[in-house]
Design an enzyme around this catalytic site. Structure first.
Site, PDB file in Angstrom:
ATOM      1  N   GLU A 169       0.856  -1.194   0.000  1.00 15.04           N
ATOM      2  CA  GLU A 169       0.000   0.000   0.000  1.00 15.04           C
ATOM      3  C   GLU A 169       0.886   1.237   0.000  1.00 15.04           C
ATOM      4  O   GLU A 169       1.608   1.499   0.964  1.00 15.04           O
ATOM      5  CB  GLU A 169      -0.915   0.015   1.224  1.00 15.04           C
ATOM      6  CG  GLU A 169      -1.800   1.253   1.287  1.00 15.04           C
ATOM      7  CD  GLU A 169      -2.550   1.391   2.601  1.00 15.04           C
ATOM      8  OE1 GLU A 169      -3.197   2.437   2.794  1.00 15.04           O
ATOM      9  OE2 GLU A 169      -2.466   0.475   3.441  1.00 15.04           O
ATOM     10  N   GLU A 198      15.094  -5.723  -0.782  1.00 15.87           N
ATOM     11  CA  GLU A 198      15.927  -6.915  -0.897  1.00 15.87           C
ATOM     12  C   GLU A 198      15.476  -7.718  -2.116  1.00 15.87           C
ATOM     13  O   GLU A 198      14.288  -7.961  -2.303  1.00 15.87           O
ATOM     14  CB  GLU A 198      15.801  -7.794   0.358  1.00 15.87           C
ATOM     15  CG  GLU A 198      16.725  -7.412   1.473  1.00 15.87           C
ATOM     16  CD  GLU A 198      16.899  -8.554   2.466  1.00 15.87           C
ATOM     17  OE1 GLU A 198      16.193  -9.568   2.358  1.00 15.87           O
ATOM     18  OE2 GLU A 198      17.752  -8.416   3.351  1.00 15.87           O
TER      19      GLU A 198
END
Length: 323
Positions: free
Chosen positions: A243, A315
Protein backbone atom coordinates in the site's frame (compact mmCIF):
# COMPACT_ATOMS: atom_id res chain seq x y z
CA UNK A 1 11.17 -4.67 10.80
CA UNK A 2 13.70 -4.14 13.58
CA UNK A 3 12.43 -5.27 16.95
CA UNK A 4 13.33 -4.96 20.62
CA UNK A 5 13.24 -8.72 21.19
CA UNK A 6 12.83 -11.39 18.54
CA UNK A 7 11.52 -13.82 21.16
CA UNK A 8 8.86 -11.45 22.54
CA UNK A 9 7.82 -10.33 19.06
CA UNK A 10 7.46 -13.91 17.88
CA UNK A 11 5.34 -14.73 20.93
CA UNK A 12 3.05 -11.74 20.30
CA UNK A 13 2.35 -12.68 16.69
CA UNK A 14 1.90 -16.36 17.51
CA UNK A 15 -0.56 -15.66 20.31
CA UNK A 16 -2.64 -12.84 18.86
CA UNK A 17 -2.63 -13.49 15.10
CA UNK A 18 -1.81 -17.20 14.86
CA UNK A 19 1.33 -16.55 12.84
CA UNK A 20 3.96 -19.28 12.48
CA UNK A 21 7.74 -18.90 12.62
CA UNK A 22 9.15 -20.36 9.40
CA UNK A 23 12.83 -19.51 9.56
CA UNK A 24 15.29 -18.29 12.18
CA UNK A 25 18.74 -16.87 11.40
CA UNK A 26 21.12 -16.24 14.31
CA UNK A 27 24.50 -14.56 14.48
CA UNK A 28 26.45 -12.68 17.12
CA UNK A 29 25.14 -9.43 15.62
CA UNK A 30 21.50 -10.20 14.84
CA UNK A 31 18.60 -12.61 15.13
CA UNK A 32 16.07 -12.79 12.28
CA UNK A 33 12.66 -14.45 12.60
CA UNK A 34 10.48 -15.03 9.52
CA UNK A 35 6.76 -15.25 10.32
CA UNK A 36 3.53 -15.72 8.39
CA UNK A 37 -0.06 -16.89 8.75
CA UNK A 38 -0.05 -20.26 7.01
CA UNK A 39 -2.87 -20.83 4.58
CA UNK A 40 -5.19 -23.75 5.29
CA UNK A 41 -3.51 -26.88 3.91
CA UNK A 42 -0.20 -25.12 3.18
CA UNK A 43 2.98 -27.14 3.65
CA UNK A 44 4.50 -26.44 7.03
CA UNK A 45 8.08 -25.30 7.55
CA UNK A 46 10.76 -27.82 8.54
CA UNK A 47 11.24 -28.56 12.23
CA UNK A 48 14.75 -27.08 12.26
CA UNK A 49 14.11 -23.41 11.50
CA UNK A 50 17.85 -22.67 11.32
CA UNK A 51 18.58 -25.29 8.66
CA UNK A 52 19.13 -24.68 4.94
CA UNK A 53 15.74 -26.31 4.31
CA UNK A 54 14.08 -23.44 6.18
CA UNK A 55 15.86 -20.93 3.95
CA UNK A 56 14.62 -22.77 0.86
CA UNK A 57 11.12 -22.99 2.37
CA UNK A 58 10.75 -19.20 2.63
CA UNK A 59 12.30 -18.66 -0.80
CA UNK A 60 10.35 -21.31 -2.69
CA UNK A 61 9.15 -20.48 -6.18
CA UNK A 62 5.54 -20.64 -7.24
CA UNK A 63 4.30 -19.67 -3.81
CA UNK A 64 2.05 -16.84 -2.71
CA UNK A 65 3.54 -17.06 0.76
CA UNK A 66 4.83 -13.92 2.38
CA UNK A 67 6.67 -13.10 5.56
CA UNK A 68 7.17 -10.51 8.20
CA UNK A 69 10.87 -10.59 9.09
CA UNK A 70 11.70 -9.29 12.55
CA UNK A 71 15.33 -8.37 13.22
CA UNK A 72 16.83 -8.01 16.68
CA UNK A 73 20.14 -6.12 16.57
CA UNK A 74 22.07 -7.35 19.58
CA UNK A 75 24.16 -4.20 19.92
CA UNK A 76 20.98 -2.58 21.28
CA UNK A 77 20.23 -5.31 23.84
CA UNK A 78 21.86 -3.43 26.72
CA UNK A 79 19.56 -0.42 26.22
CA UNK A 80 16.42 -1.43 28.09
CA UNK A 81 14.57 1.70 26.93
CA UNK A 82 15.15 1.29 23.20
CA UNK A 83 12.24 0.75 20.85
CA UNK A 84 12.29 0.97 17.05
CA UNK A 85 10.92 4.00 15.24
CA UNK A 86 7.42 2.90 14.20
CA UNK A 87 7.34 5.43 11.35
CA UNK A 88 4.34 7.38 12.59
CA UNK A 89 5.93 10.04 14.77
CA UNK A 90 8.29 12.86 13.95
CA UNK A 91 10.33 10.68 11.55
CA UNK A 92 7.55 9.36 9.32
CA UNK A 93 8.15 6.59 6.77
CA UNK A 94 6.77 3.06 6.87
CA UNK A 95 3.31 3.27 8.40
CA UNK A 96 1.97 -0.16 9.29
CA UNK A 97 1.31 -3.75 8.38
CA UNK A 98 -2.26 -5.04 8.24
CA UNK A 99 -4.13 -8.29 8.78
CA UNK A 100 -7.42 -9.40 7.21
CA UNK A 101 -10.02 -10.79 9.61
CA UNK A 102 -13.62 -11.90 9.28
CA UNK A 103 -14.94 -9.61 12.03
CA UNK A 104 -12.94 -6.53 13.01
CA UNK A 105 -15.00 -5.86 16.14
CA UNK A 106 -14.77 -9.43 17.40
CA UNK A 107 -11.01 -9.60 16.77
CA UNK A 108 -10.36 -6.26 18.45
CA UNK A 109 -12.46 -7.23 21.47
CA UNK A 110 -10.35 -10.38 21.86
CA UNK A 111 -7.12 -8.40 21.47
CA UNK A 112 -8.24 -5.85 24.05
CA UNK A 113 -9.23 -8.62 26.48
CA UNK A 114 -5.70 -10.03 26.09
CA UNK A 115 -4.20 -6.67 27.00
CA UNK A 116 -3.18 -5.50 23.52
CA UNK A 117 -3.01 -1.70 23.26
CA UNK A 118 -4.52 0.29 20.39
CA UNK A 119 -3.69 3.44 18.51
CA UNK A 120 -7.24 3.42 17.10
CA UNK A 121 -10.23 1.24 17.96
CA UNK A 122 -12.84 0.34 15.30
CA UNK A 123 -15.23 3.20 16.07
CA UNK A 124 -12.65 5.89 16.80
CA UNK A 125 -12.19 8.76 14.38
CA UNK A 126 -13.77 9.33 10.97
CA UNK A 127 -12.95 5.95 9.42
CA UNK A 128 -15.16 3.37 11.11
CA UNK A 129 -14.79 -0.38 11.06
CA UNK A 130 -11.00 -0.59 11.06
CA UNK A 131 -8.50 -0.46 13.87
CA UNK A 132 -4.81 -0.09 14.60
CA UNK A 133 -3.47 -2.38 17.31
CA UNK A 134 0.05 -1.97 18.68
CA UNK A 135 2.47 -4.87 18.77
CA UNK A 136 5.17 -5.21 21.46
CA UNK A 137 7.43 -2.84 19.50
CA UNK A 138 4.65 -0.21 19.11
CA UNK A 139 4.36 -0.90 15.40
CA UNK A 140 0.86 -0.24 14.09
CA UNK A 141 -1.04 -3.35 13.01
CA UNK A 142 -4.12 -2.42 11.01
CA UNK A 143 -7.06 -4.79 11.50
CA UNK A 144 -9.30 -4.78 8.42
CA UNK A 145 -12.26 -6.78 7.15
CA UNK A 146 -11.70 -9.45 4.53
CA UNK A 147 -14.21 -9.89 1.73
CA UNK A 148 -17.58 -11.20 2.90
CA UNK A 149 -17.83 -14.94 2.43
CA UNK A 150 -14.18 -15.25 1.43
CA UNK A 151 -12.76 -18.74 1.95
CA UNK A 152 -9.16 -18.12 0.86
CA UNK A 153 -7.68 -19.24 4.15
CA UNK A 154 -7.62 -18.83 7.88
CA UNK A 155 -8.38 -15.70 9.83
CA UNK A 156 -5.63 -13.14 10.27
CA UNK A 157 -3.55 -13.34 7.09
CA UNK A 158 -1.06 -10.58 6.32
CA UNK A 159 -2.96 -8.07 4.21
CA UNK A 160 -0.62 -5.21 3.42
CA UNK A 161 2.55 -3.27 4.12
CA UNK A 162 2.11 0.49 3.97
CA UNK A 163 4.82 2.90 2.87
CA UNK A 164 4.43 6.65 2.59
CA UNK A 165 5.77 7.84 -0.75
CA UNK A 166 6.64 11.22 -2.20
CA UNK A 167 4.89 10.70 -5.56
CA UNK A 168 2.18 8.05 -5.77
CA UNK A 169 2.01 7.70 -9.55
CA UNK A 170 5.80 7.54 -9.93
CA UNK A 171 6.20 4.94 -7.17
CA UNK A 172 3.36 2.79 -8.51
CA UNK A 173 4.93 2.80 -11.96
CA UNK A 174 8.35 1.87 -10.52
CA UNK A 175 6.98 -1.24 -8.81
CA UNK A 176 4.96 -2.10 -11.89
CA UNK A 177 7.87 -1.72 -14.30
CA UNK A 178 10.52 -3.46 -12.21
CA UNK A 179 8.57 -6.14 -10.35
CA UNK A 180 5.56 -6.71 -12.57
CA UNK A 181 3.21 -5.60 -9.81
CA UNK A 182 -0.25 -4.40 -10.75
CA UNK A 183 -2.16 -1.52 -9.26
CA UNK A 184 -5.08 -3.61 -8.03
CA UNK A 185 -6.95 -0.66 -6.53
CA UNK A 186 -6.53 3.08 -6.27
CA UNK A 187 -8.32 5.27 -3.72
CA UNK A 188 -8.33 9.08 -3.74
CA UNK A 189 -9.43 11.05 -0.69
CA UNK A 190 -9.30 14.58 -2.04
CA UNK A 191 -11.15 15.93 1.00
CA UNK A 192 -8.23 14.78 3.15
CA UNK A 193 -5.58 15.28 0.45
CA UNK A 194 -4.14 11.80 0.18
CA UNK A 195 -4.31 8.79 -2.14
CA UNK A 196 -3.69 5.07 -1.73
CA UNK A 197 -2.28 2.66 -4.34
CA UNK A 198 -2.65 -1.06 -3.64
CA UNK A 199 0.08 -2.87 -5.57
CA UNK A 200 -0.26 -6.66 -5.91
CA UNK A 201 1.73 -9.57 -7.25
CA UNK A 202 -0.24 -12.43 -8.80
CA UNK A 203 0.51 -16.00 -9.86
CA UNK A 204 1.68 -14.73 -13.24
CA UNK A 205 4.68 -13.40 -11.38
CA UNK A 206 6.64 -10.42 -10.31
CA UNK A 207 9.68 -11.53 -12.25
CA UNK A 208 11.86 -8.48 -12.59
CA UNK A 209 12.94 -8.01 -16.17
CA UNK A 210 10.69 -10.85 -17.34
CA UNK A 211 7.47 -11.13 -19.32
CA UNK A 212 5.27 -10.09 -16.40
CA UNK A 213 7.28 -6.91 -15.90
CA UNK A 214 7.17 -6.18 -19.63
CA UNK A 215 3.41 -6.62 -19.72
CA UNK A 216 2.93 -4.40 -16.67
CA UNK A 217 5.14 -1.71 -18.19
CA UNK A 218 3.06 -1.72 -21.36
CA UNK A 219 -0.29 -1.60 -19.55
CA UNK A 220 -1.65 1.37 -17.58
CA UNK A 221 0.04 1.17 -14.17
CA UNK A 222 -2.59 3.16 -12.27
CA UNK A 223 -6.04 1.70 -11.66
CA UNK A 224 -9.16 3.83 -11.96
CA UNK A 225 -9.64 5.80 -8.75
CA UNK A 226 -12.36 4.85 -6.26
CA UNK A 227 -13.60 1.73 -8.04
CA UNK A 228 -15.41 -0.21 -5.31
CA UNK A 229 -15.15 -3.49 -7.23
CA UNK A 230 -11.35 -3.16 -7.36
CA UNK A 231 -11.16 -2.56 -3.63
CA UNK A 232 -13.42 -5.52 -2.88
CA UNK A 233 -11.21 -7.73 -5.07
CA UNK A 234 -8.18 -6.73 -3.00
CA UNK A 235 -9.99 -7.96 0.11
CA UNK A 236 -10.21 -11.43 -1.48
CA UNK A 237 -6.44 -11.73 -1.90
CA UNK A 238 -4.50 -14.09 0.34
CA UNK A 239 -1.14 -12.54 -0.52
CA UNK A 240 -0.46 -9.05 0.85
CA UNK A 241 -0.40 -5.88 -1.18
CA UNK A 242 2.06 -3.03 -0.99
CA UNK A 243 0.00 0.00 0.00
CA UNK A 244 1.61 3.20 -1.22
CA UNK A 245 0.29 6.27 0.61
CA UNK A 246 0.74 9.59 -1.16
CA UNK A 247 0.03 12.80 0.75
CA UNK A 248 -0.80 15.31 -1.96
CA UNK A 249 1.82 18.01 -2.39
CA UNK A 250 4.87 16.06 -1.24
CA UNK A 251 5.80 15.43 -4.88
CA UNK A 252 6.88 19.08 -5.18
CA UNK A 253 9.33 18.90 -2.27
CA UNK A 254 13.07 18.80 -2.84
CA UNK A 255 14.69 15.49 -1.86
CA UNK A 256 13.00 12.60 -0.05
CA UNK A 257 9.76 13.46 1.74
CA UNK A 258 10.14 10.71 4.34
CA UNK A 259 12.72 9.09 6.60
CA UNK A 260 14.01 5.79 5.18
CA UNK A 261 14.39 4.33 8.72
CA UNK A 262 17.89 2.99 8.03
CA UNK A 263 19.53 5.96 9.72
CA UNK A 264 18.68 6.93 13.29
CA UNK A 265 16.02 6.59 14.51
CA UNK A 266 15.81 3.17 12.87
CA UNK A 267 12.81 0.87 12.58
CA UNK A 268 11.60 -0.40 9.22
CA UNK A 269 14.48 -1.96 7.29
CA UNK A 270 13.26 -3.11 3.87
CA UNK A 271 10.70 -4.87 1.77
CA UNK A 272 11.78 -7.85 -0.32
CA UNK A 273 10.97 -9.85 -3.42
CA UNK A 274 12.03 -13.36 -4.35
CA UNK A 275 13.02 -13.36 -8.01
CA UNK A 276 14.25 -16.02 -10.46
CA UNK A 277 17.36 -14.02 -11.37
CA UNK A 278 18.76 -11.55 -8.84
CA UNK A 279 21.23 -9.98 -11.28
CA UNK A 280 18.45 -9.32 -13.81
CA UNK A 281 16.24 -7.86 -11.08
CA UNK A 282 19.05 -5.61 -9.92
CA UNK A 283 19.71 -4.41 -13.46
CA UNK A 284 16.01 -3.72 -14.05
CA UNK A 285 15.79 -1.74 -10.81
CA UNK A 286 18.91 0.29 -11.63
CA UNK A 287 17.57 1.00 -15.12
CA UNK A 288 14.44 2.41 -13.44
CA UNK A 289 16.52 4.72 -11.23
CA UNK A 290 17.33 2.58 -8.18
CA UNK A 291 20.79 2.50 -6.61
CA UNK A 292 22.65 -0.55 -5.30
CA UNK A 293 23.07 -0.51 -1.50
CA UNK A 294 24.50 -4.01 -1.00
CA UNK A 295 26.11 -5.75 -4.02
CA UNK A 296 24.94 -9.19 -5.03
CA UNK A 297 26.18 -11.90 -2.68
CA UNK A 298 26.42 -14.80 -5.10
CA UNK A 299 26.70 -17.37 -2.32
CA UNK A 300 23.53 -16.26 -0.56
CA UNK A 301 21.70 -14.93 -3.61
CA UNK A 302 20.77 -11.55 -2.11
CA UNK A 303 21.20 -7.97 -3.31
CA UNK A 304 19.79 -4.78 -1.78
CA UNK A 305 18.76 -1.73 -3.79
CA UNK A 306 17.20 1.61 -2.83
CA UNK A 307 14.24 2.76 -4.89
CA UNK A 308 14.72 6.13 -6.58
CA UNK A 309 12.34 8.60 -4.89
CA UNK A 310 12.10 7.75 -1.21
CA UNK A 311 15.25 5.59 -0.91
CA UNK A 312 13.41 2.73 0.77
CA UNK A 313 15.48 -0.44 0.62
CA UNK A 314 14.37 -3.48 -1.36
CA UNK A 315 15.93 -6.92 -0.90
CA UNK A 316 16.18 -9.01 -4.07
CA UNK A 317 16.32 -12.67 -3.05
CA UNK A 318 17.06 -15.68 -5.23
CA UNK A 319 14.08 -18.02 -5.47
CA UNK A 320 14.47 -21.64 -4.39
CA UNK A 321 12.85 -24.52 -6.30
CA UNK A 322 9.18 -25.10 -5.60
CA UNK A 323 8.30 -27.66 -2.95
Amino acid sequence: LRCRSAQATRAFWEKHFDFTACRVVKSDAETHVYMTRLRDGEARPPEDLEAAAARDYVRRAGSLSHYLIFVQEHARDADAEWLPNNGNGEHRSFGHVAVNVDDVYETCAALEKDGVAFHKKPDDGKMKGLAFALDVNKYWVEVVRRATGDVSGGDGNLSQTMLRVKDGDASARFFSRVFGMKCAAHRRFDQWKFSLYFMASYDDGASAGGAAADAAAAAPAIAEANNDADMEAVKHLWQPVLELTWNHGTESQDGPAYHDSNTEPVGFASIGFTVPDVAAARDAAVAAGATVVTPLDAADGVCVVAEPLDKYRIELVQQAPAL
